[in-house]
Design a protein around this motif. Structure first.
Motif, PDB file in Angstrom:
ATOM      1  N   GLN A 371      11.247  17.757  51.354  1.00 45.10           N
ATOM      2  CA  GLN A 371      11.303  18.856  50.417  1.00 45.10           C
ATOM      3  C   GLN A 371      12.725  19.169  50.232  1.00 45.10           C
ATOM      4  N   ARG A 372      13.770  19.053  51.225  1.00 47.89           N
ATOM      5  CA  ARG A 372      15.107  19.373  51.108  1.00 47.89           C
ATOM      6  C   ARG A 372      15.897  18.235  50.217  1.00 47.89           C
ATOM      7  N   ALA A 374      14.291  16.465  47.951  1.00 46.90           N
ATOM      8  CA  ALA A 374      13.899  16.606  46.485  1.00 46.90           C
ATOM      9  C   ALA A 374      14.491  17.437  46.141  1.00 46.90           C
ATOM     10  N   ARG A 375      15.081  18.667  46.653  1.00 42.44           N
ATOM     11  CA  ARG A 375      15.758  19.647  45.945  1.00 42.44           C
ATOM     12  C   ARG A 375      17.088  18.948  45.692  1.00 42.44           C
ATOM     13  N   HIS A 376      17.755  18.466  46.747  1.00 46.50           N
ATOM     14  CA  HIS A 376      19.096  17.607  46.407  1.00 46.50           C
ATOM     15  C   HIS A 376      18.902  16.884  45.414  1.00 46.50           C
ATOM     16  N   ALA A 378      17.119  17.132  42.697  1.00 44.08           N
ATOM     17  CA  ALA A 378      17.347  17.758  41.409  1.00 44.08           C
ATOM     18  C   ALA A 378      18.407  18.224  41.029  1.00 44.08           C
ATOM     19  N   ILE A 379      19.275  18.691  42.073  1.00 40.70           N
ATOM     20  CA  ILE A 379      20.594  19.189  41.730  1.00 40.70           C
ATOM     21  C   ILE A 379      21.479  18.010  41.257  1.00 40.70           C
ATOM     22  N   GLU A 382      20.720  17.501  37.908  1.00 40.02           N
ATOM     23  CA  GLU A 382      21.066  18.521  36.898  1.00 40.02           C
ATOM     24  C   GLU A 382      22.587  18.203  36.459  1.00 40.02           C
ATOM     25  N   GLN A 468      26.527  23.200  45.640  1.00 37.81           N
ATOM     26  CA  GLN A 468      25.272  23.275  46.269  1.00 37.81           C
ATOM     27  C   GLN A 468      24.980  21.756  46.851  1.00 37.81           C
TER      28      GLN A 468
END
Length: 815
Positions: A371-372, A374-376, A378-379, A382, A468
């Protein structure tokens, strides 16, 4: 020889040049009264083919090497199955017809006929020596040369073929033969040839006499050898008589011995029957003993085979037992190892639950790490989108600034035009575009300000996202560590599960251990019982072998006793008659008779040898007399050979002919110089030398043409002159020889022939060459000369022209 008419049929030169199968030319009509006759036409019209066939000789000089005397065949020049040449020619007051038929119809054949016109019809030519023209080429050649002269002389003096060999290149023997024919020395040469024929006959006869002498000498040597071999004939006769007497005495002794042995054989017939009976009994006893021995041997073989089978079976059972023991022991060891590993299996059963809990924890840690990540991701995505938007805003801001600058530049034109500040400025059509840009300036400035505000906002958001992203830089390493721990835990759980699954096998192995131990004990107790059975059966077979040995010994004793009894009875009988002694006596009697016959033959041979020695002595005396007679005859023949050899040499080319040629050399030189002077002026003078000096200073026979050049005041051999000069000298020398032949020979040609002899001359010398032709005709009394030339000036100077272009066939196009 003068050609009157010519008909050629089937010649390739006529077909290729004129497109005709046959051509007929009437020379008598076309050249009537003309001295120089030119045969003209373009190259390849067949001029040389016609000129070559204007003579009766069976050769085409331009097609044959060696001045027309080399290899030549009509078959190479014709193409029809049957081709013909018909020439009517004159020699003096006589007319002749040469008819040559060449057939090429699978089997080649050539027929040649020579006829003479007499009493209104044609008759076959017959020479004074009886030679008749009968269609064969040999008789035709002899008849033509008998009338028109030798072909070699004609081609060398009266016929100039294309590329013919010049006189300067003739060999010594060739020029001698040619000059001898020119000088009319045929009679001398004929006598020389006859002398050579006589010399050959004498030598052949001498060879025969010497062969006969050799044969008689060999016969005398053979007789001497035979006489030498018969020197002791008298002694051989005495020895043969003594041998004959000894052989007679020996024959009588052998006859007496044969009679004694014959009487002994007749008295021996009484005891023969008893001796035969005892021998039969002895053979029967031996047969019975042999049968008994065979039976005992067979029983022994069967017994030994039984022992072998017993041993093999025991060995097989022991091997099978050992194999079973090894198998049971190996199985027992495997079961014990399985039981020994039971503590590990029990521990695996205990640790299964703990490993499942650990695996569940590892799965949760792996999911949190994923999950971490995946968030990285996504950032990062973006950030990429924000950077692309920032680039688009900067591009749009740049375009807006450019648009504002353009509008200000357009509006600034209103202050730069000449009508600025006047009432015309508001109505100037040239400033319409500048006035239109003025209301657009405020909107362009507002757009630029808005774009700058949006760009600042995007930059702030992009900085926060990158901060981030920097905080989550190690999330992927944490994910890989979590995955590795989860894989190790899963592998350990799988191994513990496999060990726990073996718990049932361990229980089964414990049950099988007792059963296998019982089987091993039973196998170990079987061995003593099987060994006892083997020992009992082996003892039985051994006792049977011993019994057979006793039976063999008893049978041997019985057989020996029976034979001894029979042999004793045979010994008591009188000895048998020796048939071999009788055979030897018969052979010795026959040998003595043969030796006596041989001695009588030797006596007769000795008597014959004495008689033959006497006959050989008589033959040797006769052979000696023959040898003496042959020696005297050979001496006479050798003396005749010496005389005829000298006569043949005197009458040959190196004798009287050579002297005559030496005498003719100045005359030929004079005539050659006369032609050169009348045609070419006084520049060249020719000298013919027939006596040449060698390197040692000695004089020898030869032929050399030396030319003196008055312009250059030099003398050299004609072979070293230029091509054109050599042709002048050669043509003048050839025509001089023709003139000499015209005066010295009764058999001469009244017509001359020349094929393109002027090719190497320039225009002036070609005219001089024609002048020489007329001078030769005048001096030599010739009637005509036919020549081929491609020079129109020379053809115009001729008295008559035969143009072959007029004979071209209209059916076949000819270039």
């Amino acid at each position: 020889m003068t050609p009157l008419s010519l008909t050629l049929t089937g010649f390739k030169g006529i077909r290729d040049g004129l497109g005709r199968t046959s051509i007929t030319i009437d020379f008598a009509e076309l050249t009537q009264g003309a001295e120089l006759v030119a045969i003209t036409g373009r190259n390849g019209r067949g001029k040389s083919t016609i000129l070559d066939n204007m003579t009766p000789y069976p050769v085409m000089p331009s097609k044959a090497g060696g001045d027309g005397l080399g290899a030549f065949s009509y078959y190479d020049e014709i193409y029809l199955p049957e081709s013909q040449k018909e020439l009517i020619w004159a020699m003096g007051d006589a007319r002749y017809r040469s008819h040559i038929v060449i057939r090429d119809q699978g089997k080649r054949k050539t027929e040649a006929y020579l006829h003479t016109y007499r009493e209104g019809r044609w008759h076959p030519v017959r020479l004074e020596d009886g030679t008749l023209s009968d269609g064969r080429m040999e008789t035709y050649q002899r008849c033509v040369e008998g009338i028109a002269g030798r072909c070699a002389t004609f081609l060398s003096t009266a016929f100039s073929a294309q590329n013919r060999r010049q006189l300067a290149s003739f060999r010594h023997a060739e020029i001698k033969s040619l000059l001898a024919d020119l000088l009319g020395l045929d009679a001398i040469r004929a006598q020389g040839e006859q002398a050579n024929d006589t010399l050959r006959l004498l030598r052949a006869g001498l060879l025969g006499l010497r062969q006969a002498q050799t044969n008689h000498q060999a016969e005398c040597a053979r007789l001497d050898t035979q006489l030498h071999s018969l020197d002791d004939a008298s002694q051989q006769l005495a020895l043969a008589r003594q041998n004959q007497q000894n052989a007679a005495e020996r024959r009588e002794a052998r006859r007496a011995e044969l009679a004694r042995l014959t009487a002994w054989r007749e008295s021996d017939s009484v005891h023969a029957a008893r001796r035969q009976q005892l021998r039969q009994e002895r053979r029967h006893a031996m047969e019975l003993d042999q049968t008994a021995q065979i039976d005992i041997d067979q029983q022994e073989r069967d017994t030994r085979a039984g022992i072998t089978r017993l041993e093999q079976n025991a060995a097989q059972r022991a091997a099978q037992r050992e194999l079973n023991l090894a198998s049971q022991r190996a199985q027992l060891a495997t079961l014990r190892r399985t039981i020994h590993s039971g503590r590990h299996v029990q521990r695996a059963v205990t640790r299964q639950a703990l490993l499942r809990v650990v695996l569940q924890t590892r799965d949760q840690a792996l999911a949190h790490a994923a999950q971490r990540v995946a968030r990285h991701d996504a950032i990062d995505a973006e950030i990429v989108v924000k950077e692309a938007a920032l680039v688009a805003l900067e591009r749009e801001a740049g375009q807006a600034a450019l648009s504002e600058q353009q509008l200000r530049r357009r509006f600034g034109l209103t202050n730069e035009v000449p009508c600025s500040g006047t009432h015309l400025q508001a109505h100037c059509k040239l400033l319409a575009d500048a006035r239109a840009a003025k209301p657009l300036l405020p909107d362009a400035s507002a757009s630029i300000a808005k774009l700058e505000h949006d760009r600042q906002a995007l930059r702030c958001a992009l900085l926060k996202l990158k901060a981030q992203a920097a905080l989550g830089a190690g999330v992927r390493d944490a994910l890989r560590v979590a995955q590795a721990k989860r894989c190790r835990t899963e592998a350990r759980l799988s191994w513990e599960l496999q060990l726990a699954a073996r718990q049932a096998d361990i229980a089964q192995a414990k049950n099988l251990v007792t059963e296998i131990e019982e089987r091993l004990s039973a196998l170990l107790h079987e061995a003593p019982a099987e060994q006892a059975v083997f020992d009992a059966e082996a003892a039985t077979l051994g006792s049977r072998l011993a019994d057979l040995g006793r039976r063999r010994s008893e049978q041997y004793d019985r057989h020996r006793t029976s034979l001894a009894r029979i042999d004793a009875l045979l010994t008591e009988l009188p000895p048998a008659f020796d048939d071999a002694a009788l055979a030897r006596a018969v052979a010795a009697n026959a040998q003595a008779a043969a030796f006596h016959a041989s001695a009588e033959q030797a006596l007769e041979a000795a008597l014959a040898a004495v008689q033959r020695r006497e006959a050989l002595q008589h033959q040797r005396a006769q052979c000696s007399a023959h040898c003496l007679a042959l020696d005297r005859q050979i001496s006479r023949v050798e003396d005749e050979i010496v005389r005829w050899s000298l006569f043949a040499k005197c009458m040959g080319n190196d004798g009287i002919i050579a002297l005559a040629i030496d005498d003719a050399g100045p005359e030929l030189s004079s005539r050659t110089n006369q032609l050169l002077l009348s045609c070419y002026g006084a520049r060249f003078t020719v000298a013919i030398n027939t006596q040449l000096a060698n390197a040692k200073g000695d004089v020898k026979e030869g032929f050399e043409i030396t030319v003196h050049d008055a312009m250059r005041n030099t003398s050299k051999n004609v072979a070293k002159m230029s091509g054109g000069e050599r042709i002048w000298i050669n043509e003048c020398l050839t025509r001089a020889m023709a003139l000499y032949l015209a005066e010295a020979s009764t058999c001469r040609s009244s017509t001359l022939f020349s094929d393109e002899a002027d090719g190497a001359f320039d225009a002036q010398h070609k005219r001089q060459f024609m002048a020489m032709k007329r001078e030769v005709l005048r001096i030599g009394g010739y009637t005509q000369e036919y020549f081929i030339s491609h020079t129109s000036e020379l053809s115009a100077m001729a008295d008559a022209v035969i143009d072959l272009d007029q004979y071209i066939s209209t059916d076949v196009p000819i270039d």
